[in-house]
Motif scaffolding. Structure first.
Motif, mmCIF file in Angstrom:
data_model
loop_
_atom_site.group_PDB
_atom_site.id
_atom_site.type_symbol
_atom_site.label_atom_id
_atom_site.label_comp_id
_atom_site.label_asym_id
_atom_site.label_seq_id
_atom_site.Cartn_x
_atom_site.Cartn_y
_atom_site.Cartn_z
ATOM 1 N N THR A 32 0.860 -1.078 0.081
ATOM 2 C CA THR A 32 0.028 0.026 -0.237
ATOM 3 C C THR A 32 0.981 1.906 -0.147
ATOM 4 O O THR A 32 2.239 1.380 0.686
ATOM 5 N N ASP A 33 0.274 2.575 -0.043
ATOM 6 C CA ASP A 33 1.334 3.338 -0.638
ATOM 7 C C ASP A 33 1.207 4.044 0.853
ATOM 8 O O ASP A 33 2.643 4.187 1.431
ATOM 9 N N GLU A 34 0.564 3.517 1.872
ATOM 10 C CA GLU A 34 1.118 3.842 3.273
ATOM 11 C C GLU A 34 2.414 3.102 3.736
ATOM 12 O O GLU A 34 3.386 3.216 4.272
ATOM 13 N N LEU A 80 5.799 4.637 2.255
ATOM 14 C CA LEU A 80 6.299 6.094 2.716
ATOM 15 C C LEU A 80 7.015 5.633 3.832
ATOM 16 O O LEU A 80 7.219 5.759 4.241
ATOM 17 N N ILE A 127 7.512 3.993 -5.808
ATOM 18 C CA ILE A 127 6.681 5.455 -5.847
ATOM 19 C C ILE A 127 6.262 6.472 -6.977
ATOM 20 O O ILE A 127 5.538 6.860 -7.402
ATOM 21 N N ARG A 162 5.292 4.583 -9.188
ATOM 22 C CA ARG A 162 3.807 4.220 -8.709
ATOM 23 C C ARG A 162 2.694 5.489 -9.654
ATOM 24 O O ARG A 162 1.381 5.420 -10.891
ATOM 25 N N TYR A 163 3.636 6.840 -9.734
ATOM 26 C CA TYR A 163 2.935 7.759 -9.799
ATOM 27 C C TYR A 163 3.399 8.977 -10.960
ATOM 28 O O TYR A 163 2.422 9.815 -10.846
ATOM 29 N N HIS A 195 -2.207 10.516 2.350
ATOM 30 C CA HIS A 195 -2.987 10.408 1.310
ATOM 31 C C HIS A 195 -2.139 10.505 0.004
ATOM 32 O O HIS A 195 -2.001 11.326 -0.636
ATOM 33 N N LEU A 196 -1.070 9.202 -0.344
ATOM 34 C CA LEU A 196 -0.069 10.245 -1.662
ATOM 35 C C LEU A 196 -0.715 10.595 -2.326
ATOM 36 O O LEU A 196 -0.094 11.738 -3.124
ATOM 37 N N GLN A 197 -1.779 9.699 -3.235
ATOM 38 C CA GLN A 197 -2.205 9.968 -4.629
ATOM 39 C C GLN A 197 -3.143 12.033 -4.213
ATOM 40 O O GLN A 197 -2.176 12.562 -5.518
#
Length: 186
Positions: free
Chosen positions: A7-9, A12, A26, A29-30, A70-72
């Motif tokens: 997960t993003d969490e 991080l 990361i 992904r983004y 919230h990364l996104q």
């Protein structure tokens, strides 16, 4: 460990622990999501790439202190703000150059000087382009955006001393590059 399933969490958390692979995941992904958002708004691939790189660089540099929930959402907001700041700085700079050319042409009429304000503004642009990216950004915000040192420090998330350093470095470079123009003007 396959980081693609995390997960993003969790990514991080790993990022805060200096895990370069988590950072790469990361980024992978983004990057396209925020690049496309910037490119769509700006119409310039190079500028969009530069803004995206700056965002990811800032995340890596601030990985120990940055608090992303919230990364996104964080990345979308970061690119939106970067695009807005870039557009504002560009507009202010264009207005400034138009003002210089307009008032300069009225002032210089009748003089025997071979140096026109258009040439000077081109020389200034070339000198600014020589500056490192962060120094150039600080200079533009300071001189064309008319922001205070504190406002620049806040918007770029750097210390006020760093802003002062970048301004000093940019002025030194500009003085050296524009020395011949200054000599002619005097």
């Amino acid at each position: 460990m396959d980081l693609r399933v995390l997960t993003d969490e969790k990514l991080l958390q790993l990022l805060r622990a200096n895990n370069e692979q988590a950072f790469k995941e990361i980024y992978t992904r983004y990057w396209k999501l925020i690049f496309d958002a910037a490119w769509h708004r700006l119409g310039s691939r190079e500028t969009a790439k530069e803004l995206v790189q700056t965002i990811f660089l800032r995340i890596w540099e601030k990985r120990h202190s940055i608090h992303i929930i919230h990364l996104q959402g964080y990345l979308k907001t970061a690119i939106k703000n970067s695009v807005v700041n870039y557009i504002e700085a560009t507009m202010v700079h264009k207005k400034y150059l138009q003002h210089v050319v307009h008032t300069g042409s009225a002032t210089c009429q009748g003089t025997e000087s071979a140096l026109t304000f258009h040439e000077l503004s081109q020389a200034i642009e070339k000198a600014i382009a020589l500056l490192p990216e962060k120094t150039r950004t600080v200079f533009r915000l300071s001189r064309f955006g008319h922001l205070t040192i504190r406002e620049i420090a806040t918007s770029l998330n750097i210390s006020e001393k760093a802003v002062e350093y970048h301004i000093t470095q940019s002025l030194k470079t500009l003085r050296l590059y524009l020395k011949e123009y200054l000599d002619i003007a005097l």
